[in-house]
Design a protein around this motif. Sequence first.
Motif: not given
Length: 396
Positions: A210-211, A217, A337, A339, A342, A354
């Motif tokens: 995912t990263k 993204g 964000s 995440n 990205d 987080t």
Amino acid sequence: MTDHSEDSWNPQTALVHGGVQRSHFGETSEAIYLTQGFVYDSAEAAEARFKGEEPGFVYSRYANPTVDMFERRMCALEGAEEARAMASGMAAVTAALLCALRAGDHVVAGRALFGSCRWVVETLMPRYGIEATLIDGSKIAEWKAAIRPNTRLLFLESPTNPTLEVADIAAVADLANEIGARLVVDNVFATPLLQKPLELGAHTVVYSATKHIDGQGRCLGGVVLSDKEWVDEHLQDFFRHTGPSLSPFNAWTLLKGLETLPLRVRQQTESAGRIADFLAGHRKIARVIYPGRPDHPQADIIARQMKGGSTLLCFEVAGGKSGAFAFQNALRTVKLSNNLGDAKSLITHPATTTHKNLSEEARAELGIGDGTLRLSVGIEHGDDLIADIERALAAA
Ligand SMILES: *Cc1c(COP(=O)(O)O)cnc(C)c1O
């Protein structure tokens, strides 16, 4: 330098060509095999395929051609014998841990873990009789002191989230080998380009794809990489029968992500280093932690085990929570964000996002204060990022 065999490819080449299986149409880009199942030419062929006497696919929960290409490309990059792609990073971490353990076993883990990894180790595994001891992963003495006769697995992230502490992977791997345990490394923050845990002696590497691997993204994904014997004997049946499989469409997206991974990580790391140096000299910044700077507490280990700094940095804004919030709210190019990895630069305030579920004491143990921010640097021009940060600091 004339050897052009696949084994000697540099990462840039392996990430463009590695694992490709072209159909008879000769497509340039990898094909997306959006199919659940496969048809057989005859009843005999079906029987042979199920017996494993003939190569080929049976059902996409077990394996799929597009997913297979992603797994092979990851193996080429990591130098691993086998890989299993999964639907998310957490599916990969959970499989890598549970498949190596059973009731009565004990795990030692660096306590600075991604939140969901910490939940798996601290809350899920004890329900099934697997105990864990969490320690400061940057101190080899703490790893040694936590070992018990039934310790079967050591688990770490390095650099850690969000304070970018570093563990000596080779030293922890030596300890694992001494006691006949396995070392599992979550290598998300380092990326497969800047750190090679298998070469340092780790037994299994896991990624949230995912990263950085997607890096744009779009989709979730994960991967477990290890030796063939362990995958065949311990992971394969769990994988087939519990179904954490990656969608072929997401596997294709991740294959495309891998092609540009070296370009993105190089740009991100270069800008992160520039931003770290800029922040280190700024009067409104109390502290900067960046693995590429000589003032990082484990700079000597980083020089030994990493090929570069990091695409992430951690820093403390003066004025605690209100200072950090004012700074975040004044940013325009950098987005808020949780995440990371990205193409877009993303910033988060761990204490209120987080890491909000940890007690204040547990946060303090990890070095997360009220003014701590984690910045994941994107591929924008470094000058624009520094200008945005400079302006937001002035406004804060
Ligand atoms: C994001 C992340 C995970 C979990 O990955 P998902 O794809 O979100 O399930 C695990 N470990 C680390 C270090 C991460 O950053």
